[in-house]
Design a protein around this motif. Structure first.
Motif, short mmCIF file in Angstrom:
data_model
loop_
_atom_site.label_atom_id
_atom_site.label_comp_id
_atom_site.label_asym_id
_atom_site.label_seq_id
_atom_site.Cartn_x
_atom_site.Cartn_y
_atom_site.Cartn_z
N GLU A 78 0.83 -1.20 0.00
CA GLU A 78 0.00 0.00 0.00
C GLU A 78 0.87 1.26 0.00
O GLU A 78 0.57 2.23 -0.71
CB GLU A 78 -0.93 0.00 1.21
CG GLU A 78 -2.02 -1.07 1.14
CD GLU A 78 -2.85 -1.12 2.41
OE1 GLU A 78 -2.56 -0.31 3.33
OE2 GLU A 78 -3.77 -1.94 2.48
N GLN A 79 1.94 1.25 0.80
CA GLN A 79 2.83 2.41 0.85
C GLN A 79 3.52 2.62 -0.49
O GLN A 79 3.64 3.75 -0.97
CB GLN A 79 3.86 2.23 1.95
CG GLN A 79 4.79 3.43 2.12
CD GLN A 79 5.83 3.18 3.20
OE1 GLN A 79 6.82 2.50 2.98
NE2 GLN A 79 5.59 3.74 4.37
N ASN A 81 2.40 1.73 -3.42
CA ASN A 81 1.41 2.22 -4.37
C ASN A 81 1.18 3.72 -4.19
O ASN A 81 1.03 4.46 -5.17
CB ASN A 81 0.10 1.47 -4.21
CG ASN A 81 0.19 0.04 -4.71
OD1 ASN A 81 1.05 -0.29 -5.54
ND2 ASN A 81 -0.68 -0.83 -4.22
N ARG A 82 1.13 4.16 -2.92
CA ARG A 82 0.97 5.61 -2.67
C ARG A 82 2.18 6.37 -3.18
O ARG A 82 2.05 7.43 -3.80
CB ARG A 82 0.76 5.86 -1.18
CG ARG A 82 -0.60 5.42 -0.65
CD ARG A 82 -0.85 6.01 0.73
NE ARG A 82 0.13 5.54 1.70
CZ ARG A 82 -0.03 4.47 2.46
NH1 ARG A 82 -1.14 3.73 2.36
NH2 ARG A 82 0.90 4.11 3.33
N ASP A 83 3.37 5.85 -2.90
CA ASP A 83 4.60 6.51 -3.36
C ASP A 83 4.65 6.58 -4.88
O ASP A 83 5.02 7.62 -5.45
CB ASP A 83 5.83 5.77 -2.83
CG ASP A 83 5.99 5.92 -1.33
OD1 ASP A 83 5.23 6.69 -0.72
OD2 ASP A 83 6.88 5.24 -0.75
N ALA A 85 2.17 6.59 -6.96
CA ALA A 85 1.19 7.57 -7.43
C ALA A 85 1.72 8.99 -7.26
O ALA A 85 1.53 9.84 -8.15
CB ALA A 85 -0.13 7.40 -6.68
N LEU A 86 2.40 9.28 -6.16
CA LEU A 86 2.93 10.62 -5.92
C LEU A 86 4.05 10.95 -6.89
O LEU A 86 4.11 12.07 -7.43
CB LEU A 86 3.44 10.73 -4.47
CG LEU A 86 2.37 10.77 -3.39
CD1 LEU A 86 2.99 10.60 -2.01
CD2 LEU A 86 1.61 12.09 -3.45
N ASN A 136 2.20 17.75 -6.22
CA ASN A 136 1.68 17.46 -4.89
C ASN A 136 2.86 17.47 -3.91
O ASN A 136 3.82 16.71 -4.07
CB ASN A 136 0.98 16.09 -4.89
CG ASN A 136 0.25 15.82 -3.58
OD1 ASN A 136 0.58 16.38 -2.54
ND2 ASN A 136 -0.75 14.96 -3.65
N ASP A 138 3.18 16.24 -1.13
CA ASP A 138 3.41 14.96 -0.43
C ASP A 138 4.45 14.10 -1.13
O ASP A 138 4.85 13.06 -0.58
CB ASP A 138 2.10 14.18 -0.32
CG ASP A 138 1.15 14.79 0.70
OD1 ASP A 138 1.63 15.56 1.55
OD2 ASP A 138 -0.06 14.48 0.66
#
Length: 315
Positions: A78-79, A81-83, A85-86, A136, A138
């Protein structure tokens, strides 16, 4: 997390032992009922009691451990995938900004780069307000997590360079509009052929000086911003390929465009090397206002050797 797994396994095993002890006490130690030894033979303590307790405790520990490993794996996926995407969002936002900078340079700089008065000739781009894509913030999380604070700083600076180009371009457009309006008011059309000095005599030296500083500053900053954003895209692509190796994530590549080769070349220097040289060629002569009469007079009058001559009142 590991500590909590150990505690969970310990209390799970302990709970199992307590349950067995309570059952044993409930039957008041009757091993025949408890363990099914109907023939009255003695029960093996190792196989009948200890091994079930050990297997129960080990099963609880193994279950807790594999649950922990499964949760850690899911959190890692999950982490990532978030990274991913960012990083992709930052890459695409900077890529959009680079395309916008390249289009701006192609439309207002490249066709007029060799003109002596390019700071006056560059046209306005109607309706140009820049792209809406923004990085973004983030994106700092994955970059810092992988010890790439330098890349993060370059990402921030590259986007700020883009913002500066857009701001200076708006200032140049406003000055250019005022300059053209003054020409029309002086009876000079945009397609009329006249000398530089004649134009300056109609609009004044101040606005021409501002156009030179702003126009040449825009060209220089545009060149710098294009190279900065292109460099950051290469570094983001390298960071992405290095840290996200799964096949479905290796989809981010920065490639140069052959048709846009001129965009990445530094613009040739201006015909006038600085503001003073341009103002000398313009024929513009600043004035001063006589303290006694407030009449405008050429500034060169202040350099006269005989201050008593030439219109000064002697008191």
């Amino acid at each position: 997390m590991k500590f909590s797994v150990g505690v969970g396994a310990f209390f799970g095993g302990l709970f199992s032992v307590l349950i067995l002890m309570l059952i044993f006490r409930a039957f008041d130690g009757d091993a025949t009922i408890l363990f099914g030894a109907a023939d009255g033979k003695s029960i093996d303590i190792l196989s009948g009691i200890i091994l079930p307790l050990v297997s129960t405790f080990a099963g609880a520990a193994a279950g807790s451990f594999f649950t922990y490993k499964f949760q850690v794996k899911n959190q890692r996926v999950e982490q990532e995938n978030r990274d991913v995407a960012l990083i992709r969002q930052a890459f695409l936002a900077l890529q959009s900004q680079l395309f916008d900078l390249g289009g701006l340079k192609k439309s207002i700089v490249i066709p007029f780069a060799s003109h002596k008065l390019r700071f006056l000739d560059m046209p306005s781009v109607l309706g140009h307000t820049g792209v809406t894509d923004r990085v973004n913030q983030d994106v700092s999380l994955p970059l810092i997590r992988h010890n790439n604070a330098e890349v993060l700083q370059k990402v921030i600076m590259a986007e700020m360079s883009y913002f500066n180009v857009i701001a200076i371009h708006r200032s140049y457009e406003a000055l250019s509009a005022a300059y053209k309006q003054k020409l029309r008011e002086g009876g000079v059309g945009l397609n009329d052929i006249c000398s530089f000095k004649f134009k300056v005599s109609k609009v004044g030296g101040e606005i021409v000086a501002q156009l030179y500083v702003t126009g040449e500053g825009l060209i220089e900053l545009l060149d710098s911003a294009i190279l900065d954003v292109a460099e950051v895209l290469d570094e983001l692509s390298g960071f992405y390929t290095k840290n996200y190796k799964s096949s479905e994530n290796r989809m981010l590549v920065s490639k140069s465009i052959e048709s846009a080769e001129d965009v990445f070349k530094k613009t040739i220097p201006p015909f006038f090397c600085d503001l003073n040289e341009m103002m000398d060629a313009s024929g513009y002569e600043p004035q001063y206002f006589d303290p006694a009469t407030n009449d405008p007079r050429p500034l060169r009058r202040l350099a006269k050797s005989d201050w008593a001559d030439g219109g000064y009142k002697v008191r």
